[in-house]
Write a protein that holds these residues in place. Sequence first.
Motif, PDB file in Angstrom:
ATOM      1  N   ASN A  79       0.764  -1.282  -0.089  1.00 45.12           N
ATOM      2  CA  ASN A  79      -0.014  -0.037  -0.026  1.00 45.12           C
ATOM      3  C   ASN A  79       0.935   1.043   0.175  1.00 45.12           C
ATOM      4  O   ASN A  79       2.131   1.141   0.534  1.00 45.12           O
ATOM      5  N   ASP A  81       1.585   4.441   1.601  1.00 42.28           N
ATOM      6  CA  ASP A  81       0.967   4.926   2.754  1.00 42.28           C
ATOM      7  C   ASP A  81       1.415   6.507   2.919  1.00 42.28           C
ATOM      8  O   ASP A  81       1.113   7.092   3.845  1.00 42.28           O
ATOM      9  N   ILE A  82       1.875   7.065   1.880  1.00 41.22           N
ATOM     10  CA  ILE A  82       2.409   8.559   2.160  1.00 41.22           C
ATOM     11  C   ILE A  82       1.220   9.335   2.507  1.00 41.22           C
ATOM     12  O   ILE A  82       1.152  10.179   3.507  1.00 41.22           O
ATOM     13  N   LEU A  83      -0.017   9.225   1.711  1.00 41.71           N
ATOM     14  CA  LEU A  83      -1.375  10.185   1.818  1.00 41.71           C
ATOM     15  C   LEU A  83      -2.079   9.279   2.661  1.00 41.71           C
ATOM     16  O   LEU A  83      -2.961   9.735   3.272  1.00 41.71           O
ATOM     17  N   TYR A  84      -2.113   8.058   2.312  1.00 40.28           N
ATOM     18  CA  TYR A  84      -3.224   7.187   2.830  1.00 40.28           C
ATOM     19  C   TYR A  84      -3.410   7.079   4.234  1.00 40.28           C
ATOM     20  O   TYR A  84      -4.349   7.169   4.917  1.00 40.28           O
ATOM     21  N   ASN A  85      -2.261   7.069   5.142  1.00 41.87           N
ATOM     22  CA  ASN A  85      -2.208   7.217   6.612  1.00 41.87           C
ATOM     23  C   ASN A  85      -2.360   8.375   7.100  1.00 41.87           C
ATOM     24  O   ASN A  85      -2.476   8.608   8.459  1.00 41.87           O
ATOM     25  N   LYS A  86      -2.545   9.462   6.490  1.00 48.29           N
ATOM     26  CA  LYS A  86      -2.699  10.820   6.833  1.00 48.29           C
ATOM     27  C   LYS A  86      -4.222  11.411   6.828  1.00 48.29           C
ATOM     28  O   LYS A  86      -4.423  12.553   7.076  1.00 48.29           O
ATOM     29  N   VAL A  87      -4.979  10.510   6.505  1.00 48.62           N
ATOM     30  CA  VAL A  87      -6.299  11.125   6.083  1.00 48.62           C
ATOM     31  C   VAL A  87      -7.280  10.249   7.055  1.00 48.62           C
ATOM     32  O   VAL A  87      -6.975   9.167   7.554  1.00 48.62           O
ATOM     33  N   THR A  91     -12.190   9.007   4.383  1.00 50.00           N
ATOM     34  CA  THR A  91     -11.430   9.124   3.188  1.00 50.00           C
ATOM     35  C   THR A  91     -10.438   7.955   2.573  1.00 50.00           C
ATOM     36  O   THR A  91     -10.541   7.816   1.564  1.00 50.00           O
ATOM     37  N   LYS A  92     -10.000   7.179   3.779  1.00 53.58           N
ATOM     38  CA  LYS A  92      -9.290   6.051   3.210  1.00 53.58           C
ATOM     39  C   LYS A  92     -10.418   5.043   2.481  1.00 53.58           C
ATOM     40  O   LYS A  92     -10.072   4.491   1.540  1.00 53.58           O
ATOM     41  N   PHE A  95     -10.975   6.223  -0.876  1.00 51.04           N
ATOM     42  CA  PHE A  95      -9.633   5.581  -1.642  1.00 51.04           C
ATOM     43  C   PHE A  95      -9.700   4.325  -1.967  1.00 51.04           C
ATOM     44  O   PHE A  95      -9.587   3.858  -3.193  1.00 51.04           O
TER      45      PHE A  95
END
Length: 184
Positions: A79, A81-87, A91-92, A95
């Motif tokens: 996965n 994770d650069i953007l995914y873990n910050k939302v 929102t995830k 995605f």
Amino acid sequence: MIMTAIRRYCLGVHALVAFIGNSVSYLMPVLAFVVAFEVFSRYILDSPTIWAYDTSLFIFGYIAALGGAYAQQQRAHINVDILYNKVSARTKSIFNLFSFALAMFFMVIVCKMSIGKFEEALEFNYRRQSEWAPHMHHYWLMMAIASVLLILQLSSDWIDSLHQAITGKPLLPEAPAEQEEAAQ
């Protein structure tokens, strides 16, 4: 009533995928034995087999393909994770809706092509180009089954993500990998 049916579908898919994923894991020692036997035959007995290489390829293919849906269920695939873990969780889930839909589209194509290759392998008696020359039709049938299994798992995950995007709550209990991430 509809939510109960949807939950049952998702839980049924999860149970089927977990059963097949766990069952396929028993092929790992078989694969190790085949490879070890070939090494023993080749280097100790100085009499290599004609079947071990093809057999190990098929077993590895079965493990990888049939284990793909289980890996999806456990969220073990790679996965970004650069953007995914910050939302947020909502929102995830949005995605996930896009990525799961794209993956299902790809797997439908793989399934369609695998069925075509299976029929072709039966019609023309395709064999692997090796000294042993085993039949190839079983491999394409397995690929079709594995892609259907992954489509089922992705559809269950898609439904769960849609539910979470709308309600903010997961439809099903979290996968073990997600529970570990939440604890960290």
